[in-house]
Design an enzyme around this catalytic site. Sequence first.
Site, PDB file in Angstrom:
ATOM      1  N   ARG A  21       0.830  -1.209   0.000  1.00  0.00           N
ATOM      2  CA  ARG A  21       0.000   0.000   0.000  1.00  0.00           C
ATOM      3  C   ARG A  21       0.862   1.256   0.000  1.00  0.00           C
ATOM      4  NH1 ARG A  21      -3.388  -0.363   5.090  1.00  0.00           N
ATOM      5  NH2 ARG A  21      -1.436  -1.281   5.781  1.00  0.00           N
ATOM      6  N   ASN A  40      -6.091  -2.704   2.603  1.00  0.00           N
ATOM      7  CA  ASN A  40      -6.074  -4.154   2.740  1.00  0.00           C
ATOM      8  C   ASN A  40      -7.501  -4.668   2.886  1.00  0.00           C
ATOM      9  OD1 ASN A  40      -3.293  -4.432   2.659  1.00  0.00           O
ATOM     10  ND2 ASN A  40      -3.056  -4.412   4.871  1.00  0.00           N
TER      11      ASN A  40
END
Length: 93
Positions: A21, A40
């Site tokens: 990320r 996530n």
Amino acid sequence: MNENVRLTAWVRGHVQGVGFRWFTRANALRIGDLIGFASNLSDGRVQVVAEGPRQGCELLLEWLRTGDTPGRVDGVTEIWDRPKGGYEGFEIR
């Protein structure tokens, strides 16, 4: 014409717990003019939502699929839509 679009991508593979990320956000900022987030999911995937010029979203999608990403990407599924807005910058969620 480089109209603004919304890209939603779901990235499968070993993409959680490896900085995926963070690198996605850094790449979105490098491309420029993109807002959205990387998050996530409970099933092990990462969801990426990016809004901005189509060319920038396409570059981000290409990086997700073939770039030097952390972890291992097994596949990416995407959908395209009109921008919905509501984001300030590109966030990690």
